[in-house]
Design an enzyme around this catalytic site. Structure first.
Site, PDB file in Angstrom:
ATOM      1  N   GLY A   7       0.839  -1.196   0.000  1.00 36.57           N
ATOM      2  CA  GLY A   7       0.000   0.000   0.000  1.00 36.57           C
ATOM      3  C   GLY A   7       0.866   1.234   0.000  1.00 36.57           C
ATOM      4  O   GLY A   7       1.344   1.666   1.044  1.00 36.57           O
ATOM      5  N   ASP A  30       2.115  -2.571  -4.538  1.00 41.32           N
ATOM      6  CA  ASP A  30       0.898  -1.765  -4.603  1.00 41.32           C
ATOM      7  C   ASP A  30       0.146  -2.203  -5.849  1.00 41.32           C
ATOM      8  O   ASP A  30       0.764  -2.646  -6.827  1.00 41.32           O
ATOM      9  CB  ASP A  30       1.245  -0.267  -4.688  1.00 41.32           C
ATOM     10  CG  ASP A  30       0.023   0.611  -4.487  1.00 41.32           C
ATOM     11  OD1 ASP A  30      -0.144   1.125  -3.361  1.00 41.32           O
ATOM     12  OD2 ASP A  30      -0.770   0.778  -5.435  1.00 41.32           O
ATOM     13  N   SER A 122       0.823   8.910  13.744  1.00 42.18           N
ATOM     14  CA  SER A 122       0.448  10.324  13.665  1.00 42.18           C
ATOM     15  C   SER A 122       1.603  11.130  13.092  1.00 42.18           C
ATOM     16  O   SER A 122       2.749  10.718  13.167  1.00 42.18           O
ATOM     17  CB  SER A 122       0.073  10.842  15.054  1.00 42.18           C
ATOM     18  OG  SER A 122      -0.237  12.221  14.993  1.00 42.18           O
ATOM     19  N   LYS A 174      -4.671   5.622  18.968  1.00 36.86           N
ATOM     20  CA  LYS A 174      -4.706   6.493  17.783  1.00 36.86           C
ATOM     21  C   LYS A 174      -6.093   7.126  17.627  1.00 36.86           C
ATOM     22  O   LYS A 174      -6.209   8.303  17.264  1.00 36.86           O
ATOM     23  CB  LYS A 174      -4.335   5.693  16.533  1.00 36.86           C
ATOM     24  CG  LYS A 174      -4.409   6.486  15.211  1.00 36.86           C
ATOM     25  CD  LYS A 174      -3.506   7.719  15.237  1.00 36.86           C
ATOM     26  CE  LYS A 174      -3.238   8.303  13.862  1.00 36.86           C
ATOM     27  NZ  LYS A 174      -4.388   8.619  13.053  1.00 36.86           N
ATOM     28  N   GLU A 181      -7.316  15.660  18.578  1.00 34.95           N
ATOM     29  CA  GLU A 181      -6.884  16.559  17.508  1.00 34.95           C
ATOM     30  C   GLU A 181      -8.075  17.313  16.909  1.00 34.95           C
ATOM     31  O   GLU A 181      -8.032  18.536  16.730  1.00 34.95           O
ATOM     32  CB  GLU A 181      -6.178  15.752  16.415  1.00 34.95           C
ATOM     33  CG  GLU A 181      -5.755  16.589  15.220  1.00 34.95           C
ATOM     34  CD  GLU A 181      -5.117  15.751  14.112  1.00 34.95           C
ATOM     35  OE1 GLU A 181      -4.745  14.585  14.379  1.00 34.95           O
ATOM     36  OE2 GLU A 181      -5.006  16.253  12.982  1.00 34.95           O
TER      37      GLU A 181
END
Lengths: 300, 300
Positions: A7, A30, A122, A174, A181
Site C-alpha cells: 500500500g 501496490d 500520527s 490512535k 486533535e
C-alpha cells in the site's frame, strides 16, 4: 533489516523512503505498479508484482507492514496474506483500523501462527523528514523484533514511539489521539472566528497565531499549522465550509456511549462537523417553520 | 531603561526579576512591603512605600506597569495614578482587564494626557526563565517607547511579543487565548478519561501523553504539562473534581452572543466547568425526580 510494505499511498511511500534511507531493504507492493516502479528507480527499493513474489523475496521470519486503508481492504489483504505467509511471520497494520477489528485480527492471525502488531501513526504530513509518532499494540517479543524499524520511523530512536499495550491498544490510542486533535482544531477555529468577527479591531490572524506559538500556553503543532495557513490570507473566500468527519471521531463518541462516561466536547465537535455538511438541515427547516408559524399566530 | 512595577504577585515579581537581570532599573510598589523589601535584597530593585515616592524615583516620561488584579483594584489604582502622574507618562496594564474597560481606560487616561497600553500576558508559570507571550494594545508610538522592556520580557527580542491593535486589542486577544486554552484542556481531559475508563487495556496515561508530545499532531505545551502531572500518578484519588471558571471564559461566551456567531464548543467547555462546581445540581435533581415519577407511573 528487511521489511515489506504493502500500500504505497502518501504515508506508505514516505515510510518506504525513510526506512530505505537508513539502509533497510524494502520490498514494496501496490496495486498500482507505476508507483512501486518509480520508487524502485528513485530509492532503490525492490518492487514486486504480487504477494507470492513479495513472500519469496523475504527471509523468514518475514515482516510485512500493511498501509492499505482500514476496513474491507485490510480484511481482504490479511486473508490473502494468511495463504502465503508462514508461522512466526509478522504482519504490522499501520492503517486506521477500528480497535475491535485489530483485536480480532490479533486472534485470527495467531490461529495461523502469524504475529499481529497494530500501529497507530500520527504526523504523516511531515513524517518523511521529521518522523512519525507511533503507538504500538501487540506482544512484547514481537514489538522488540520490529523495533529497529520503529526506531527509524519515529522522530528519534528513543522517543516518539512506544509499546502501549496488547493487540488493539495501538489503534485505540490512535482513535483517542485523533479525536483530541479534532476537538483542538474546533476550539482553535472557534477562537479565531471570534477574532475575525470582531471587525473593529482588524486583527491580523496570522500574526496572532504565530505570536501564540511563541511562549503562550496554547502553543501547539496545530496552531503552528493554522499560522502558516492564515498568513496566506484570512478571508477564506474560496473555502467551502464543509468539514469531513473521520471515522475515528464517531468511534470515540461510541466509546463514550459504551462507557457511559461523558465526553461532551468531543461529541459536540463531531456534531458540529455533521452540521457543516448539512446545508439543507432538516432540523433548521423544521425549527424555522415552527417559529414562523408561532410568529404569524402571535401577530395575527 | 527605568520601569515601575505595581503589584508584586507571582507574575509581577517574576517580571521584576527578569527585567532586573537584564539591567533595567526597577522601582517596585506593593501593599505588602515585605515582598518589595525581599525583592530589593535579592535582586537590587528599588522598593518604595507609596505612589508619590514611586513617581519621584522615575524620570519623565515615566513608565508604570500595573500588575494588580483587573476590575476594582485596577480601577482604584488608575484613579490614584492620574493624581500623581504627568502628561506623556505611560501606564501599562498587565492584568486580565475586560477589553471594554481597557478601551475606556485608554480614553479616560488620554484625557489626562497619560498614555495607556494594555498587555495580555501568557505563559506566566515559566515566564521568569522562558519569557512571556505578550499581546500589546495601544498606539504605535507608545508601544515603540516601551519596546525595550517587551523585548526583554518576551521569549526572544524578535518573537513572542506583538503590537496587535489599538486600546483593548491586547486584552481582547488574551481573552481569546484563554478561552482556546480552556477548550483545549477540556478536550485533552475528555480524551484521557476515555483512555482511563477503558480498563482492559491498562493504559499508562503519562507514557501516552509524553509519546504524543513527540511528533504527534496534538503535541502542545498543554499536553506537555499533562504528561508531567500524569507521570506522578494517574488515579487522581486526592483531586477534588471542581474546576474554576476564569472570567475570560464567560467574556468569550458573551462575545459569541454579542456577535450572534457560534462558538458551541468554547461555550460548552464553560458550561462543563459550571457543572463540575455543582454537586447539588438542581437540573439533575429535577430530572431525576421527573424520571422517577414517570417510571413509577409506568410500573403502576
Amino acid at each position: 533489516m528487511q521489511i515489506a510494505i504493502i500500500g504505497l499511498g502518501k504515508t506508505g511511500t514516505d515510510m518506504a523512503r525513510r526506512l530505505r534511507r537508513c539502509a533497510c531493504e524494502i520490498i514494496a507492493f501496490d496495486k498500482n505498479s507505476q508507483i512501486t516502479r518509480r520508487l524502485a528507480a528513485e530509492e532503490g527499493i525492490i518492487a514486486v508484482n504480487d504477494l507470492k513474489e513479495l513472500v519469496r523475496k523475504l527471509l523468514p521470519p518475514r515482516v510485512v507492514w500493511s498501509m492499505v486503508p482500514g476496513g474491507e481492504c485490510t480484511e481482504d489483504l490479511f486473508k490473502e496474506l494468511t495463504k502465503v505467509l508462514d508461522a512466526d511471520d509478522i504482519i504490522i497494520d499501520g492503517s486506521n483500523t477500528h480497535y475491535v477489528d485489530s483485536q480480532r485480527y490479533g486472534s485470527e492471525l495467531a490461529g495461523h501462527g502469524i504475529e499481529y502488531i497494530d500501529v497507530g501513526m500520527s504526523g504523516s504530513v511531515q513524517g518523511l523528514n521529521q518522523g512519525y509518532c507511533l503507538m504500538v499494540g501487540g506482544n512484547k517479543k514481537t514489538v522488540q523484533m520490529i523495533s529497529p524499524a520503529l526506531r527509524i520511523l519515529a522522530p528519534a530512536a528513543d522517543r516518539g514511539w512506544a509499546h502501549v499495550g496488547t493487540h488493539g491498544a495501538g489503534h485505540f490510542t490512535k482513535m483517542i489521539q485523533d479525536t483530541i486533535e479534532n476537538g483542538m482544531m474546533q476550539v482553535i477555529a472557534e477562537g479565531f472566528a471570534l477574532l475575525h468577527n470582531k471587525e473593529d479591531f482588524e486583527f491580523d490572524l496570522g500574526q496572532l497565531a504565530e505570536l501564540w506559538c511563541n511562549g503562550s500556553t496554547i502553543s501547539s503543532q496545530l496552531l503552528d499549522g493554522a499560522a502558516k495557513l492564515l498568513k496566506d490570507g484570512q478571508d477564506l473566500q474560496n473555502i467551502v465550509p464543509f468539514v469531513c468527519d473521520p471515522s475515528d471521531d464517531r468511534w470515540a463518541t461510541f466509546q463514550s456511549l459504551d462507557q457511559k462516561k461523558m465526553a461532551p466536547i468531543l461529541s459536540m465537535a463531531l456534531q458540529q462537523r455533521f452540521n457543516s455538511q448539512d446545508d439543507e438541515s432538516y432540523v433548521n427547516k423544521l425549527l424555522a417553520m415552527m417559529h414562523n408559524k408561532a410568529n404569524n399566530q402571535s401577530i395575527g
